[in-house]
Design a protein around this motif. Structure first.
Motif, mmCIF file in Angstrom:
data_model
loop_
_atom_site.group_PDB
_atom_site.id
_atom_site.type_symbol
_atom_site.label_atom_id
_atom_site.label_comp_id
_atom_site.label_asym_id
_atom_site.label_seq_id
_atom_site.Cartn_x
_atom_site.Cartn_y
_atom_site.Cartn_z
ATOM 1 N N THR A 34 0.800 -1.097 0.187
ATOM 2 C CA THR A 34 0.078 -0.019 -0.012
ATOM 3 C C THR A 34 0.907 1.278 0.066
ATOM 4 O OG1 THR A 34 -1.896 -1.033 1.313
ATOM 5 C CG2 THR A 34 -1.797 1.357 1.226
ATOM 6 N N TYR A 35 0.554 2.141 -0.839
ATOM 7 C CA TYR A 35 1.063 3.372 -0.847
ATOM 8 C C TYR A 35 0.641 4.084 0.339
ATOM 9 C CZ TYR A 35 2.795 3.082 -5.479
ATOM 10 O OH TYR A 35 3.961 2.734 -6.465
ATOM 11 N N TYR A 36 1.732 4.985 0.956
ATOM 12 C CA TYR A 36 1.439 5.825 2.262
ATOM 13 C C TYR A 36 1.953 7.121 1.806
ATOM 14 C CZ TYR A 36 -0.757 2.256 5.011
ATOM 15 O OH TYR A 36 -1.567 1.268 5.409
ATOM 16 N N TYR A 37 1.452 8.361 2.275
ATOM 17 C CA TYR A 37 1.797 9.779 2.051
ATOM 18 C C TYR A 37 2.052 10.166 3.421
ATOM 19 C CZ TYR A 37 -0.275 8.432 -2.478
ATOM 20 O OH TYR A 37 -0.363 7.961 -3.561
ATOM 21 N N ILE A 38 3.045 11.393 3.510
ATOM 22 C CA ILE A 38 3.673 11.624 4.823
ATOM 23 C C ILE A 38 3.636 12.934 4.634
ATOM 24 C CG2 ILE A 38 5.440 11.584 6.647
ATOM 25 C CD1 ILE A 38 6.489 9.178 5.304
ATOM 26 N N ARG A 39 3.213 13.588 5.662
ATOM 27 C CA ARG A 39 3.305 15.159 5.985
ATOM 28 C C ARG A 39 3.531 15.699 7.252
ATOM 29 N NH1 ARG A 39 -2.836 17.503 4.282
ATOM 30 N NH2 ARG A 39 -3.847 16.847 6.226
#
Length: 320
Positions: free
Chosen positions: A70-75
């Motif tokens: 799964t792709y995960y996005y971080i901010r």
């Protein structure tokens, strides 16, 4: 948008349900890290974290309970402001399961012809395997840089500032083991320089000019790797940085060919009659060290993975 992050985010130690994220900030208060499997961050998970002044204003955050493949996005949010630097990574497929993925590998940045690093990120790889000389602190700083821990800290900032890697690391997880220049220093890694000179009888005399490795420098380097790199579990840091990574139905054995290697000159034998040194290592000679060699043999025998990759920064030689 604002910019409080000075280095990173860099993702490593990724598995099918886990990841580590490194950042360095110029912010002396706590901040929020969010991650989501949607780039729009509709329902993000979050944690409040603080940088560690004792570790060069850095922090490595662990993410648990992730979904496989799964792709995960971080901010990151500082006082309500979302930093302009964001990250992305993909978790690995389930261990033992067949899967399609791309791995990339490279080393030795900073030379003008290293276009391979520009190409890597276009392939959207699952992970980069960096086999060393991740910048060259041995000449950027000083050849004795490992002896002072603060200078070793500076060397890690230089790694994360390196032009050909910096943007790729926002979206490509990395695994890494040092080579010579980014390890203990090229002249401090049992480096041998075959030299010759003419004696009083005008005869050629061959010898090796041998430098040894101060143990404090080795300790500093190993310590910094564990504090500033989002690494996989290590087997024995007294012997090196070697470890295993499982990606689907592949086992990756990342070797350390520098930390426990026998001195290079011991692989050569001298013939006084011909005045020639010959590469002729005996059966005990090793560049892995006995602990790592035993670990590798045992792990290879125990592995049930369909694919097995041996990764290191040196060519294989059956004599070693």
């Amino acid at each position: 948008s604002a910019q409080y992050i000075t280095h990173g985010p860099v993702t490593g130690g990724v598995t099918h349900q886990y990841a580590k994220v490194y950042v360095r900030t110029g912010f002396d208060q706590s901040f929020i890290m969010e991650w989501d499997d949607e780039a729009t961050f509709n329902a993000p998970s979050s944690v409040t974290i603080s940088m560690d002044p004792a570790k060069d204003s850095t922090v490595i955050t662990e993410l648990n309970g992730l979904q496989p493949n799964t792709y995960y996005y971080i901010r990151f949010k500082f006082n309500g402001n979302t930093d302009i630097r964001q990250g992305r990574f993909k978790t690995f497929p389930l261990p033992g399961s067949p899967a399609n993925f791309t791995l990339v590998t490279g080393s030795c940045q900073e030379t003008a012809n290293m276009k391979v690093f520009d190409r890597m990120k276009e392939l959207d790889p699952l992970m980069m395997l960096h086999t060393g000389d991740y910048t060259y602190p041995s000449y950027q700083l000083d050849n004795t840089y490992p002896a002072v821990y603060e200078t070793v800290q500076t060397s890690w900032r230089k790694r994360y500032e390196e032009d050909r890697m910096v943007e790729m690391l926002y979206t490509v997880p990395i695994d890494y083991v040092h080579d010579d220049d980014d390890g203990f220093g090229v002249a401090l890694n049992y480096w041998n320089k075959p030299l010759y000179y003419l004696n009083a009888n005008n005869e050629v005399v061959n010898y090796f000019d041998i430098d040894t490795l101060p143990m404090q420098g080795k300790y500093n380097h190993m310590r910094a790797y564990t504090e500033y790199f989002p690494h996989y579990p290590l087997v024995d840091t007294s012997q090196g940085l070697f470890h295993k990574v499982t990606v689907g139905n592949a086992d990756i054995f990342f070797l350390d060919t520098r930390s426990a290697a026998r001195p290079n000159h011991e692989a050569f034998q001298y013939n006084a009659t011909t005045n020639v040194w010959t590469f002729n290592p005996d059966t005990s000679y090793t560049i892995l060290g006995q602990v790592q060699k035993n670990w590798l043999k045992q792990e290879l025998l125990a592995s049930t993975a369909q694919w097995k990759f041996l990764v290191c920064g040196l060519p294989f030689n059956k004599r070693l």
